[in-house]
Design an enzyme around this catalytic site. Structure first.
Site, mmCIF file in Angstrom:
data_model
loop_
_atom_site.group_PDB
_atom_site.id
_atom_site.type_symbol
_atom_site.label_atom_id
_atom_site.label_comp_id
_atom_site.label_asym_id
_atom_site.label_seq_id
_atom_site.Cartn_x
_atom_site.Cartn_y
_atom_site.Cartn_z
ATOM 1 N N GLN A 323 -115.042 -55.651 -51.257
ATOM 2 C CA GLN A 323 -115.502 -56.817 -52.017
ATOM 3 C C GLN A 323 -117.026 -56.915 -51.969
ATOM 4 O OE1 GLN A 323 -114.096 -58.807 -54.022
ATOM 5 N NE2 GLN A 323 -111.911 -58.905 -53.575
ATOM 6 N N TYR A 352 -102.763 -52.368 -53.387
ATOM 7 C CA TYR A 352 -104.158 -52.137 -53.753
ATOM 8 C C TYR A 352 -105.038 -52.543 -52.562
ATOM 9 C CZ TYR A 352 -101.817 -52.418 -58.299
ATOM 10 O OH TYR A 352 -100.931 -52.266 -59.346
ATOM 11 N N GLU A 373 -102.573 -47.818 -51.423
ATOM 12 C CA GLU A 373 -103.851 -47.640 -52.116
ATOM 13 C C GLU A 373 -103.906 -46.226 -52.691
ATOM 14 O OE1 GLU A 373 -107.345 -47.541 -53.771
ATOM 15 O OE2 GLU A 373 -106.644 -49.441 -52.902
ATOM 16 N N ASP A 419 -103.756 -57.201 -55.125
ATOM 17 C CA ASP A 419 -105.141 -57.402 -55.535
ATOM 18 C C ASP A 419 -105.551 -56.243 -56.433
ATOM 19 O OD1 ASP A 419 -107.749 -58.146 -55.842
ATOM 20 O OD2 ASP A 419 -108.342 -57.869 -53.748
ATOM 21 N N CYS A 446 -109.499 -60.477 -60.130
ATOM 22 C CA CYS A 446 -110.833 -60.773 -60.648
ATOM 23 C C CYS A 446 -110.798 -60.929 -62.165
ATOM 24 C CB CYS A 446 -111.824 -59.682 -60.236
ATOM 25 S SG CYS A 446 -111.400 -58.042 -60.837
#
Length: 491
Positions: A323, A352, A373, A419, A446
């Site tokens: 992030q 993720y 991931e 995410d 996001c």
């Protein structure tokens, strides 16, 4: 020419000012398209701004014709005169603001000299609190109501207040600059353009230490033809906890020999804040906007960066996801843990999972955590970070989230945290999640539009929505993080 002279010339040289067009993409509320039959190309019209697009351009309307016009640097409620630049037979147009006739109450002068050209920031002309935050809160609310179909969003405390950021500038721990070797320009993309760059000497979203480092790197790159001809990106990461920078020079070829002077010059001038310099070589044939790294070469110092979130220390590789707002990421993860309400008997999936930053927070209360991931370097970092922090109830698996059942060997999760990237969940990923049907799903995103789209799928397949809360990790832009919490109806 000395490096110091080259740097001074670069800083004082003319900026590249190129015309740009705005890609409207999504808007925070539904736009009604008008016919615009009476508006000629190049004509000046009085417009009223009614919204802001996801790219930060004002969504303006010509009241006489109903034409929708996307105008950069315009704000909701503003009345302006703009020159119309129509695009073929489309029922909307782009515009260039000529003058403001009535300002938005929260308008201000942009803090950055490049704000009107650079695509990195689009809201610098609007005061941060409350106006930027109100705009983002409204965009998320509209996305969930319109795209997500959540009619009762304003009732029962479902939609919660946005969590603002303490620092509206100098908050980014990673900034990427692009290089145009033909024009000899280093900077950011011009707003609305995928190709043109605007020459910039600093970015007000990154730290002062990172900006000083960036200027010295640019002085060398611009001076040496053998360097600028192969460099594609300059990426600078910064650790808040350790006050160090990691430089990643991304090139289309192995540039170790050509970068020797840069390494010597930069390492001597920034020895107190520089942790390492890395050369990442792009995969041959890969699209620049979808960069894949073939190899990484450590040119000086260490090939990674260390950062802290709460009580955890993380190793971050040059090309791993982390992030970009360190302080706000800590608040975000603490909120996710709070909303997940994990018990000591719960099996948690973190999809993720990146470098494992959120996984370690989740593991504090869980029986076990499984992180999935697709990035090999991120999985390597995640495993390292778990060991570094003594967390032994978390396991990381490399693979596509769409194959969740195979990757977790059919394990049944009690709670799932997702995410994903801006594109949201794939149909295959949603299908996999609906197959394992966790009792609770915490969706972090996001991109509120794709998040709302995906949430609607879960609402239509046995889940109910407890809450939606925006988190601002990206001041001066229209981007906003958001956490949605869903429960299985029969749980």
């Amino acid at each position: 020419m000395s490096l110091r002279t080259a740097s001074q010339l670069w800083l004082s040289g003319p900026k590249t000012r190129l015309p740009y067009s705005v890609n409207p993409r999504r808007c925070s509320s539904l736009v009604v398209k008008g016919k615009g039959l009476d508006v000629a190309d190049g004509e000046a019209r009085v417009l009223t701004c009614v919204d802001v697009s996801s790219q930060g351009s004002g969504v303006c309307k010509d009241k006489e014709t109903g034409l929708v016009v996307f105008v950069p640097d315009s704000l909701p409620g503003e009345i302006l005169r703009a020159r119309i630049e129509k695009s073929g037979k489309q029922s909307f147009a782009h515009g260039v603001k000529l003058e403001t006739l009535k300002s938005h109450d929260g308008s201000r002068m942009a803090y950055c000299n490049y704000a009107h050209e650079c695509g990195g920031c689009s809201l610098q002309n609007l005061t941060y609190s409350p106006h930027q935050l109100d705009l983002k809160q409204s965009s998320v609310f509209n996305a969930f109501k319109r795209i997500g179909g959540v009619k009762s969003l304003g009732e029962k405390g479902i939609f919660r207040d946005i969590v603002g950021c303490d620092d509206e500038f100098h908050y980014r721990n990673k900034v990427e600059f692009s290089v145009d070797s033909h024009a000899k320009v280093i900077g950011k993309h011009v707003r609305g353009s995928a190709d043109a760059l605007v020459h910039i000497s600093e970015c007000v979203l990154q730290t002062n230490a990172a900006n000083r480092l960036y200027r010295d790197i640019c002085a060398v790159v611009l001076e040496e033809d053998a360097v600028i001809s192969t460099v594609q990106h300059i990426v600078i990461r910064f650790s808040n906890a350790f006050q160090q920078c990691l430089v990643n020079i991304v090139t289309k070829d192995d540039a170790r020999n050509n970068l020797s002077r840069l390494v010597e010059y930069v390492s001597e001038r920034h020895a107190d804040t520089l942790r390492g310099i890395v050369n990442s070589v792009s995969q041959d044939g890969a699209l620049l906007e979808e960069r894949k790294v073939e190899t990484e070469h450590v040119l000086w110092g260490e090939g990674d960066l260390l950062e802290k979130l709460s009580c955890f220390t993380y190793r971050i590789s040059p090309n791993s996801f982390f992030q970009t707002n360190t302080k706000q990421a800590e608040r975000l993860y603490e909120y996710v843990v709070e909303q997940a309400q994990i018990s000591s008997d719960d099996v948690v999936f973190d999809l993720y999972s990146g470098a494992g930053s959120m996984s370690l927070f989740l593991a504090s209360n869980a029986k076990s955590v499984y992180g999935i991931e697709i990035s090999e370097s991120s999985v390597a970092d995640a495993r390292y970070n778990a060991a570094l922090n003594g967390v032994d109830n978390v396991e990381f698996v490399q693979g596509d989230v769409g194959h969740i059942s195979q990757l977790t060997h059919g394990r049944q999760p009690d709670i799932v945290v997702v995410d994903p990237a801006r594109a949201g969940l794939s149909k295959r990923a949603i299908k996999g999640l609906l197959k394992c049907m966790p009792k609770k799903l915490v969706y972090v995103s996001c991109n509120a539009a794709t998040q709302a789209r995906d949430v609607r799928e879960f609402l239509n397949n046995g889940y109910w929505l407890e809450s939606v809360r925006p988190f601002d990790l990206f001041p001066q832009t229209m981007h906003v993080e958001c956490v949605a919490v869903l429960h299985r109806k029969d749980a």
